[in-house]
Enzyme design. Structure first.
Site, short mmCIF file in Angstrom:
data_model
loop_
_atom_site.label_atom_id
_atom_site.label_comp_id
_atom_site.label_asym_id
_atom_site.label_seq_id
_atom_site.Cartn_x
_atom_site.Cartn_y
_atom_site.Cartn_z
N HIS A 84 0.81 -1.22 0.00
CA HIS A 84 0.00 0.00 0.00
C HIS A 84 0.85 1.27 0.00
O HIS A 84 0.33 2.37 -0.20
CB HIS A 84 -1.00 0.00 1.17
N ASP A 107 0.17 -7.51 1.49
CA ASP A 107 0.65 -6.13 1.68
C ASP A 107 2.18 -6.07 1.73
O ASP A 107 2.75 -5.29 2.50
CB ASP A 107 0.06 -5.51 2.94
N SER A 162 4.46 2.84 7.91
CA SER A 162 4.16 1.67 7.08
C SER A 162 5.37 1.27 6.25
O SER A 162 5.98 2.10 5.59
CB SER A 162 2.98 1.96 6.15
#
Length: 456
Positions: free
Chosen positions: A110, A140, A213
Protein backbone atom coordinates in the site's frame (compact mmCIF):
# COMPACT_ATOMS: atom_id res chain seq x y z
CA UNK A 1 0.75 45.24 40.70
CA UNK A 2 2.40 48.19 38.88
CA UNK A 3 4.13 47.29 35.64
CA UNK A 4 7.56 48.41 36.94
CA UNK A 5 7.23 46.23 40.06
CA UNK A 6 6.12 43.25 37.90
CA UNK A 7 9.15 43.62 35.61
CA UNK A 8 11.54 43.79 38.61
CA UNK A 9 9.94 40.74 40.24
CA UNK A 10 9.98 38.73 37.00
CA UNK A 11 13.58 39.69 36.32
CA UNK A 12 14.68 38.57 39.81
CA UNK A 13 12.82 35.26 39.44
CA UNK A 14 14.38 34.60 36.02
CA UNK A 15 17.87 35.45 37.33
CA UNK A 16 17.38 33.13 40.29
CA UNK A 17 16.18 30.30 38.00
CA UNK A 18 19.17 30.71 35.69
CA UNK A 19 21.57 30.76 38.61
CA UNK A 20 19.97 27.66 40.11
CA UNK A 21 20.17 25.85 36.77
CA UNK A 22 23.85 26.72 36.46
CA UNK A 23 24.59 25.57 40.01
CA UNK A 24 22.78 22.20 39.87
CA UNK A 25 23.31 19.18 37.60
CA UNK A 26 20.87 18.54 34.72
CA UNK A 27 18.31 15.87 35.57
CA UNK A 28 17.06 15.40 31.97
CA UNK A 29 19.79 12.92 31.09
CA UNK A 30 20.44 9.60 32.81
CA UNK A 31 23.77 8.97 34.49
CA UNK A 32 26.24 6.74 32.67
CA UNK A 33 26.23 4.21 35.50
CA UNK A 34 24.45 3.42 38.76
CA UNK A 35 26.43 1.68 41.52
CA UNK A 36 29.15 0.98 38.98
CA UNK A 37 26.79 -0.77 36.55
CA UNK A 38 26.07 0.78 33.10
CA UNK A 39 22.49 1.95 32.55
CA UNK A 40 20.72 -0.13 29.85
CA UNK A 41 20.15 1.76 26.59
CA UNK A 42 18.79 0.93 23.14
CA UNK A 43 21.08 3.51 21.54
CA UNK A 44 23.91 1.10 20.55
CA UNK A 45 21.43 -1.28 18.90
CA UNK A 46 19.60 1.53 17.08
CA UNK A 47 22.89 2.92 15.78
CA UNK A 48 23.24 -0.30 13.80
CA UNK A 49 19.55 -0.53 12.78
CA UNK A 50 18.64 2.96 11.62
CA UNK A 51 20.96 3.15 8.56
CA UNK A 52 19.01 0.21 7.09
CA UNK A 53 15.59 1.86 7.52
CA UNK A 54 14.69 4.20 4.65
CA UNK A 55 12.09 6.77 3.74
CA UNK A 56 10.00 6.07 0.64
CA UNK A 57 8.21 8.77 -1.34
CA UNK A 58 6.04 8.00 -4.34
CA UNK A 59 4.31 9.88 -7.12
CA UNK A 60 1.29 8.45 -8.86
CA UNK A 61 -0.50 9.97 -11.82
CA UNK A 62 -4.22 9.49 -11.38
CA UNK A 63 -7.01 10.45 -13.69
CA UNK A 64 -8.92 13.49 -12.47
CA UNK A 65 -12.51 12.37 -12.58
CA UNK A 66 -15.32 14.69 -13.56
CA UNK A 67 -18.97 13.84 -12.77
CA UNK A 68 -20.08 15.31 -16.11
CA UNK A 69 -17.41 14.22 -18.57
CA UNK A 70 -17.23 10.75 -17.03
CA UNK A 71 -20.96 10.22 -17.43
CA UNK A 72 -21.61 7.82 -20.36
CA UNK A 73 -24.77 9.66 -21.45
CA UNK A 74 -22.89 12.99 -21.58
CA UNK A 75 -20.19 11.31 -23.65
CA UNK A 76 -22.72 9.90 -26.10
CA UNK A 77 -24.40 13.28 -26.57
CA UNK A 78 -21.36 15.54 -26.80
CA UNK A 79 -18.41 13.21 -27.31
CA UNK A 80 -15.38 12.96 -25.09
CA UNK A 81 -13.05 15.10 -27.16
CA UNK A 82 -10.33 15.99 -24.66
CA UNK A 83 -7.40 14.02 -23.37
CA UNK A 84 -8.09 12.58 -19.88
CA UNK A 85 -6.93 15.04 -17.24
CA UNK A 86 -4.42 13.81 -14.67
CA UNK A 87 -3.16 14.90 -11.29
CA UNK A 88 -0.12 13.74 -9.35
CA UNK A 89 -0.76 12.03 -6.03
CA UNK A 90 2.13 11.84 -3.55
CA UNK A 91 2.59 9.65 -0.50
CA UNK A 92 5.19 8.79 2.10
CA UNK A 93 6.17 5.56 3.80
CA UNK A 94 9.14 3.57 5.03
CA UNK A 95 11.16 0.55 3.96
CA UNK A 96 13.92 -1.78 5.13
CA UNK A 97 17.12 -2.73 3.31
CA UNK A 98 17.34 -6.53 3.56
CA UNK A 99 20.13 -7.18 1.03
CA UNK A 100 22.87 -4.55 0.79
CA UNK A 101 24.77 -6.33 -2.01
CA UNK A 102 21.75 -6.45 -4.33
CA UNK A 103 19.94 -3.33 -3.10
CA UNK A 104 16.71 -5.07 -2.08
CA UNK A 105 14.26 -3.09 0.06
CA UNK A 106 11.13 -4.56 1.65
CA UNK A 107 8.08 -2.36 2.21
CA UNK A 108 4.27 -2.47 2.04
CA UNK A 109 2.22 -2.86 -1.10
CA UNK A 110 0.00 0.00 0.00
CA UNK A 111 3.05 2.29 0.13
CA UNK A 112 4.21 1.72 -3.47
CA UNK A 113 1.37 -0.10 -5.27
CA UNK A 114 0.47 1.64 -8.55
CA UNK A 115 3.18 4.31 -8.14
CA UNK A 116 4.80 5.76 -11.28
CA UNK A 117 7.85 7.12 -9.49
CA UNK A 118 9.47 5.75 -6.31
CA UNK A 119 12.30 7.48 -4.44
CA UNK A 120 14.16 5.92 -1.53
CA UNK A 121 15.92 8.30 0.86
CA UNK A 122 18.70 6.87 3.03
CA UNK A 123 19.61 8.03 6.52
CA UNK A 124 22.70 9.75 5.11
CA UNK A 125 20.46 11.93 2.91
CA UNK A 126 21.01 10.20 -0.43
CA UNK A 127 17.99 9.95 -2.76
CA UNK A 128 17.89 6.80 -4.90
CA UNK A 129 15.43 5.95 -7.66
CA UNK A 130 13.84 2.59 -6.92
CA UNK A 131 12.64 -0.16 -9.23
CA UNK A 132 9.57 -2.15 -8.22
CA UNK A 133 10.49 -5.85 -8.43
CA UNK A 134 7.03 -6.99 -7.45
CA UNK A 135 4.13 -6.38 -5.13
CA UNK A 136 1.53 -8.60 -3.46
CA UNK A 137 -1.63 -6.83 -2.30
CA UNK A 138 -2.97 -9.95 -0.56
CA UNK A 139 -0.17 -9.87 2.04
CA UNK A 140 0.65 -6.13 1.68
CA UNK A 141 4.30 -6.91 0.85
CA UNK A 142 6.34 -5.21 -1.89
CA UNK A 143 9.97 -5.53 -2.97
CA UNK A 144 12.06 -2.67 -4.37
CA UNK A 145 15.58 -2.52 -5.74
CA UNK A 146 17.91 0.47 -5.51
CA UNK A 147 21.53 0.92 -6.64
CA UNK A 148 23.68 -1.15 -4.25
CA UNK A 149 26.05 1.58 -3.20
CA UNK A 150 27.21 1.84 0.43
CA UNK A 151 24.05 0.26 1.79
CA UNK A 152 23.55 -1.35 5.16
CA UNK A 153 21.07 -4.20 5.59
CA UNK A 154 19.30 -5.59 8.64
CA UNK A 155 19.86 -9.21 9.68
CA UNK A 156 16.61 -11.16 9.52
CA UNK A 157 15.41 -13.15 12.53
CA UNK A 158 13.15 -16.19 12.64
CA UNK A 159 9.83 -14.57 13.51
CA UNK A 160 8.34 -17.95 14.46
CA UNK A 161 10.46 -17.77 17.63
CA UNK A 162 8.72 -14.60 18.84
CA UNK A 163 6.75 -14.83 22.06
CA UNK A 164 4.09 -12.61 23.56
CA UNK A 165 5.96 -10.32 25.94
CA UNK A 166 9.16 -10.04 23.86
CA UNK A 167 10.41 -6.46 23.62
CA UNK A 168 10.46 -4.89 20.15
CA UNK A 169 11.26 -1.51 18.59
CA UNK A 170 9.47 0.05 15.59
CA UNK A 171 11.56 2.27 13.32
CA UNK A 172 10.17 4.40 10.51
CA UNK A 173 9.27 7.89 9.34
CA UNK A 174 5.91 8.81 10.95
CA UNK A 175 4.07 11.79 9.50
CA UNK A 176 7.17 12.65 7.45
CA UNK A 177 8.86 14.03 10.58
CA UNK A 178 12.06 12.06 10.03
CA UNK A 179 13.36 8.76 11.28
CA UNK A 180 11.80 7.81 14.63
CA UNK A 181 12.10 4.83 16.97
CA UNK A 182 9.41 3.68 19.41
CA UNK A 183 9.58 0.76 21.83
CA UNK A 184 7.05 -1.71 23.17
CA UNK A 185 6.44 -5.41 23.30
CA UNK A 186 4.74 -8.16 21.33
CA UNK A 187 1.11 -8.03 22.47
CA UNK A 188 -0.22 -10.98 20.44
CA UNK A 189 0.70 -13.28 17.56
CA UNK A 190 -1.16 -14.74 14.59
CA UNK A 191 -3.70 -11.92 14.30
CA UNK A 192 -6.03 -12.15 11.28
CA UNK A 193 -9.51 -11.11 10.19
CA UNK A 194 -8.50 -7.43 10.04
CA UNK A 195 -9.68 -6.80 6.49
CA UNK A 196 -8.92 -8.21 3.09
CA UNK A 197 -6.03 -10.47 2.17
CA UNK A 198 -4.08 -13.18 3.96
CA UNK A 199 -2.96 -12.20 7.44
CA UNK A 200 -0.78 -13.54 10.22
CA UNK A 201 0.12 -10.30 12.00
CA UNK A 202 2.36 -9.58 14.95
CA UNK A 203 0.47 -7.23 17.27
CA UNK A 204 2.56 -4.71 19.20
CA UNK A 205 2.04 -1.69 21.43
CA UNK A 206 5.16 0.01 20.01
CA UNK A 207 3.74 3.18 18.41
CA UNK A 208 3.08 2.81 14.68
CA UNK A 209 1.74 5.91 12.93
CA UNK A 210 1.07 7.07 9.35
CA UNK A 211 4.40 7.01 7.53
CA UNK A 212 5.68 4.07 9.62
CA UNK A 213 4.16 1.67 7.08
CA UNK A 214 6.86 -0.52 5.57
CA UNK A 215 9.31 0.26 8.35
CA UNK A 216 11.17 -2.16 10.60
CA UNK A 217 10.04 -3.99 13.71
CA UNK A 218 13.22 -5.28 15.38
CA UNK A 219 14.09 -7.29 18.46
CA UNK A 220 16.57 -6.08 21.06
CA UNK A 221 19.42 -7.67 19.10
CA UNK A 222 18.64 -5.35 16.19
CA UNK A 223 17.29 -8.17 13.99
CA UNK A 224 14.29 -7.68 11.73
CA UNK A 225 11.24 -9.58 12.98
CA UNK A 226 8.47 -7.76 11.09
CA UNK A 227 7.45 -5.13 8.54
CA UNK A 228 5.15 -2.52 10.11
CA UNK A 229 1.87 -2.49 8.22
CA UNK A 230 -1.19 -1.05 9.93
CA UNK A 231 -2.82 0.14 13.14
CA UNK A 232 -6.19 -0.26 14.77
CA UNK A 233 -7.58 3.13 15.74
CA UNK A 234 -11.08 4.38 16.49
CA UNK A 235 -9.88 7.99 16.46
CA UNK A 236 -7.19 8.17 13.75
CA UNK A 237 -4.37 8.30 16.30
CA UNK A 238 -2.22 5.62 17.85
CA UNK A 239 -3.91 3.71 20.68
CA UNK A 240 -1.22 1.08 21.21
CA UNK A 241 -2.55 -1.52 18.78
CA UNK A 242 -0.25 -1.87 15.79
CA UNK A 243 0.38 -4.75 13.40
CA UNK A 244 3.46 -5.96 11.57
CA UNK A 245 3.94 -8.65 8.92
CA UNK A 246 6.24 -11.34 10.35
CA UNK A 247 9.54 -11.82 8.52
CA UNK A 248 8.81 -15.48 7.82
CA UNK A 249 5.84 -14.40 5.71
CA UNK A 250 7.50 -11.32 4.19
CA UNK A 251 10.65 -13.17 3.10
CA UNK A 252 8.57 -16.01 1.65
CA UNK A 253 6.70 -13.49 -0.49
CA UNK A 254 10.01 -11.82 -1.41
CA UNK A 255 11.43 -15.10 -2.72
CA UNK A 256 8.40 -15.61 -4.96
CA UNK A 257 8.52 -12.04 -6.24
CA UNK A 258 12.18 -12.52 -7.16
CA UNK A 259 11.53 -15.87 -8.82
CA UNK A 260 8.25 -15.19 -10.64
CA UNK A 261 7.50 -11.47 -10.32
CA UNK A 262 4.32 -12.39 -8.46
CA UNK A 263 3.09 -14.73 -5.74
CA UNK A 264 1.88 -18.14 -6.87
CA UNK A 265 -0.68 -19.20 -4.30
CA UNK A 266 -1.63 -22.68 -3.28
CA UNK A 267 -5.07 -24.17 -3.13
CA UNK A 268 -6.70 -27.09 -1.36
CA UNK A 269 -9.67 -27.21 -3.73
CA UNK A 270 -12.24 -26.97 -0.98
CA UNK A 271 -14.97 -24.46 -0.23
CA UNK A 272 -15.98 -23.85 3.37
CA UNK A 273 -18.30 -21.65 5.40
CA UNK A 274 -18.74 -20.57 9.00
CA UNK A 275 -20.79 -22.76 11.32
CA UNK A 276 -23.89 -21.02 12.65
CA UNK A 277 -25.94 -22.41 15.55
CA UNK A 278 -28.57 -23.65 13.06
CA UNK A 279 -25.93 -25.43 10.95
CA UNK A 280 -24.40 -26.91 14.10
CA UNK A 281 -27.80 -28.25 15.16
CA UNK A 282 -28.46 -29.71 11.68
CA UNK A 283 -25.07 -31.46 11.63
CA UNK A 284 -25.31 -32.60 15.23
CA UNK A 285 -22.31 -30.56 16.34
CA UNK A 286 -21.82 -29.43 19.92
CA UNK A 287 -20.35 -26.02 19.05
CA UNK A 288 -19.74 -23.57 16.21
CA UNK A 289 -15.93 -23.72 16.16
CA UNK A 290 -14.39 -24.78 12.86
CA UNK A 291 -15.47 -24.49 9.23
CA UNK A 292 -17.86 -26.81 7.44
CA UNK A 293 -16.94 -28.14 3.98
CA UNK A 294 -19.58 -27.23 1.40
CA UNK A 295 -17.77 -28.38 -1.75
CA UNK A 296 -14.76 -30.50 -2.71
CA UNK A 297 -13.42 -30.00 -6.25
CA UNK A 298 -12.77 -33.17 -8.22
CA UNK A 299 -9.09 -34.05 -8.47
CA UNK A 300 -8.10 -31.39 -5.92
CA UNK A 301 -5.73 -31.92 -2.96
CA UNK A 302 -8.75 -32.01 -0.65
CA UNK A 303 -10.34 -34.69 -2.83
CA UNK A 304 -7.14 -36.73 -2.73
CA UNK A 305 -7.04 -36.41 1.06
CA UNK A 306 -10.54 -37.86 1.30
CA UNK A 307 -12.44 -34.77 2.44
CA UNK A 308 -16.21 -34.85 1.98
CA UNK A 309 -19.04 -32.36 1.99
CA UNK A 310 -20.24 -31.92 5.56
CA UNK A 311 -16.84 -32.48 7.13
CA UNK A 312 -15.75 -29.91 9.69
CA UNK A 313 -12.20 -28.61 9.55
CA UNK A 314 -11.06 -27.96 13.13
CA UNK A 315 -7.31 -27.33 12.68
CA UNK A 316 -4.70 -26.70 9.98
CA UNK A 317 -1.18 -27.82 10.87
CA UNK A 318 -2.22 -27.91 14.50
CA UNK A 319 -3.54 -24.34 14.52
CA UNK A 320 -7.22 -24.20 15.56
CA UNK A 321 -9.73 -23.14 12.91
CA UNK A 322 -12.28 -20.64 14.24
CA UNK A 323 -14.11 -20.14 10.96
CA UNK A 324 -13.93 -20.15 7.17
CA UNK A 325 -11.54 -17.18 7.06
CA UNK A 326 -8.91 -19.16 8.97
CA UNK A 327 -8.97 -21.87 6.28
CA UNK A 328 -8.70 -19.34 3.42
CA UNK A 329 -5.94 -17.53 5.30
CA UNK A 330 -3.96 -20.75 5.74
CA UNK A 331 -4.34 -21.59 2.04
CA UNK A 332 -3.09 -18.18 0.97
CA UNK A 333 0.00 -18.30 3.18
CA UNK A 334 1.14 -21.81 2.26
CA UNK A 335 3.69 -22.19 -0.57
CA UNK A 336 3.07 -24.48 -3.52
CA UNK A 337 3.99 -28.08 -2.82
CA UNK A 338 3.70 -27.70 0.95
CA UNK A 339 2.24 -30.62 2.86
CA UNK A 340 -0.43 -29.63 5.33
CA UNK A 341 -2.11 -31.59 8.12
CA UNK A 342 -5.87 -31.16 8.38
CA UNK A 343 -7.87 -32.07 11.48
CA UNK A 344 -11.32 -33.18 10.35
CA UNK A 345 -14.41 -34.00 12.36
CA UNK A 346 -16.86 -36.43 10.74
CA UNK A 347 -19.71 -38.35 12.39
CA UNK A 348 -18.51 -37.30 15.83
CA UNK A 349 -14.99 -38.65 15.31
CA UNK A 350 -11.84 -36.62 14.62
CA UNK A 351 -9.25 -37.78 12.09
CA UNK A 352 -6.00 -36.37 10.71
CA UNK A 353 -5.40 -36.25 6.95
CA UNK A 354 -2.59 -34.81 4.84
CA UNK A 355 -2.87 -32.79 1.63
CA UNK A 356 -0.31 -31.26 -0.70
CA UNK A 357 -1.01 -27.67 -1.69
CA UNK A 358 -1.42 -27.29 -5.46
CA UNK A 359 -1.61 -24.26 -7.73
CA UNK A 360 -4.96 -22.51 -7.71
CA UNK A 361 -6.65 -22.86 -11.08
CA UNK A 362 -8.03 -19.49 -12.15
CA UNK A 363 -9.25 -18.97 -15.70
CA UNK A 364 -7.65 -16.03 -17.52
CA UNK A 365 -8.27 -14.39 -20.88
CA UNK A 366 -6.44 -11.88 -23.06
CA UNK A 367 -8.70 -8.83 -23.41
CA UNK A 368 -7.63 -8.34 -27.03
CA UNK A 369 -9.21 -11.68 -27.91
CA UNK A 370 -12.53 -10.47 -26.51
CA UNK A 371 -12.63 -7.01 -28.05
CA UNK A 372 -9.92 -4.72 -29.56
CA UNK A 373 -10.90 -2.03 -27.08
CA UNK A 374 -9.72 -4.31 -24.25
CA UNK A 375 -6.24 -4.82 -25.69
CA UNK A 376 -3.56 -4.52 -23.01
CA UNK A 377 -5.78 -5.99 -20.28
CA UNK A 378 -5.86 -9.47 -18.73
CA UNK A 379 -9.25 -10.76 -17.57
CA UNK A 380 -9.44 -13.43 -14.87
CA UNK A 381 -11.96 -15.14 -12.65
CA UNK A 382 -12.18 -14.02 -9.03
CA UNK A 383 -10.33 -15.87 -6.31
CA UNK A 384 -12.10 -18.13 -3.83
CA UNK A 385 -11.61 -15.47 -1.17
CA UNK A 386 -13.29 -12.79 -3.30
CA UNK A 387 -16.20 -15.09 -4.07
CA UNK A 388 -16.52 -15.85 -0.36
CA UNK A 389 -17.03 -12.12 0.18
CA UNK A 390 -20.06 -12.23 -2.12
CA UNK A 391 -18.26 -10.66 -5.11
CA UNK A 392 -18.79 -11.72 -8.71
CA UNK A 393 -17.49 -10.59 -12.09
CA UNK A 394 -14.09 -10.54 -13.79
CA UNK A 395 -10.88 -9.08 -12.34
CA UNK A 396 -8.62 -6.82 -14.42
CA UNK A 397 -4.83 -7.00 -14.26
CA UNK A 398 -1.74 -6.15 -16.30
CA UNK A 399 -3.26 -2.93 -17.63
CA UNK A 400 -0.70 -1.40 -19.98
CA UNK A 401 -0.01 2.32 -19.83
CA UNK A 402 -1.38 4.05 -22.91
CA UNK A 403 -4.06 1.43 -23.55
CA UNK A 404 -7.71 2.39 -23.86
CA UNK A 405 -8.37 0.82 -20.47
CA UNK A 406 -5.66 2.98 -18.93
CA UNK A 407 -7.06 6.10 -20.61
CA UNK A 408 -10.49 5.24 -19.20
CA UNK A 409 -9.05 5.22 -15.68
CA UNK A 410 -9.18 1.46 -15.11
CA UNK A 411 -6.70 -0.01 -12.62
CA UNK A 412 -5.30 -3.42 -11.75
CA UNK A 413 -7.64 -5.11 -9.29
CA UNK A 414 -10.81 -3.51 -10.67
CA UNK A 415 -13.72 -5.93 -11.00
CA UNK A 416 -16.03 -5.69 -14.02
CA UNK A 417 -19.55 -6.81 -13.07
CA UNK A 418 -21.34 -5.79 -16.28
CA UNK A 419 -20.48 -4.98 -19.91
CA UNK A 420 -22.90 -2.71 -21.79
CA UNK A 421 -25.48 -3.49 -19.11
CA UNK A 422 -24.95 -7.27 -19.52
CA UNK A 423 -24.14 -8.95 -16.20
CA UNK A 424 -20.79 -10.79 -16.04
CA UNK A 425 -20.26 -13.69 -13.64
CA UNK A 426 -16.83 -14.85 -14.86
CA UNK A 427 -14.47 -15.20 -17.79
CA UNK A 428 -16.68 -17.75 -19.55
CA UNK A 429 -19.68 -15.41 -19.45
CA UNK A 430 -17.76 -12.33 -20.65
CA UNK A 431 -19.46 -11.16 -23.88
CA UNK A 432 -17.36 -11.28 -27.07
CA UNK A 433 -17.02 -8.67 -29.83
CA UNK A 434 -19.93 -10.09 -31.79
CA UNK A 435 -22.26 -9.47 -28.87
CA UNK A 436 -20.90 -6.07 -27.85
CA UNK A 437 -21.05 -3.81 -30.91
CA UNK A 438 -21.55 -0.06 -30.63
CA UNK A 439 -18.98 2.69 -30.80
CA UNK A 440 -18.43 2.76 -27.04
CA UNK A 441 -17.94 -0.02 -24.55
CA UNK A 442 -19.60 0.65 -21.19
CA UNK A 443 -18.12 -1.23 -18.22
CA UNK A 444 -19.65 -1.32 -14.75
CA UNK A 445 -16.70 -1.49 -12.37
CA UNK A 446 -16.39 -2.24 -8.65
CA UNK A 447 -13.40 -0.74 -6.83
CA UNK A 448 -12.89 -0.48 -3.06
CA UNK A 449 -16.55 -1.09 -2.41
CA UNK A 450 -17.73 1.63 -4.85
CA UNK A 451 -19.38 1.20 -8.26
CA UNK A 452 -18.81 3.41 -11.29
CA UNK A 453 -18.89 3.42 -15.10
CA UNK A 454 -15.88 3.37 -17.42
CA UNK A 455 -16.27 4.08 -21.14
CA UNK A 456 -13.87 2.70 -23.75
Amino acid sequence: MPASTYRRTTGLALSFALALAAATPAFASLPAAVDGQPVPSLAPMLAKVTPAVVNISTKTRVRARDPYFDDPLFGQLFGNQGVPRERVQQSLGSGVVVDAAKGYVLTNHHVVGGADDITVTLQDGRDLKAKLIGSDPDTDVALLQVPAERLQALPIADSSQLRVGDFVVAVGDPFGLGQTATSGMVSALGRSGLGKGFQNFIQTDASINPGNSGGALVNLRGELVGINSMIFTPSGGNVGIGFAIPTDLATGVMKQLLAYGRVRRGNLGVEVQDITPRIAAALGLKGVAGAVVTRVNDGSPADGAGLQTGDVLTAVDGKPVRGAQDVRNAEGLLPLGAKVRLSVKRDGATREVEATVAAAKIATLDGAKVDPRLAGVTLSDLTAEQKAQGLYGVALSGIKRGSRADAAGLEDGDIVVAVSQQRVMGVKSFPTTGKLGGRQLLLTVVRDGGVYYAVL
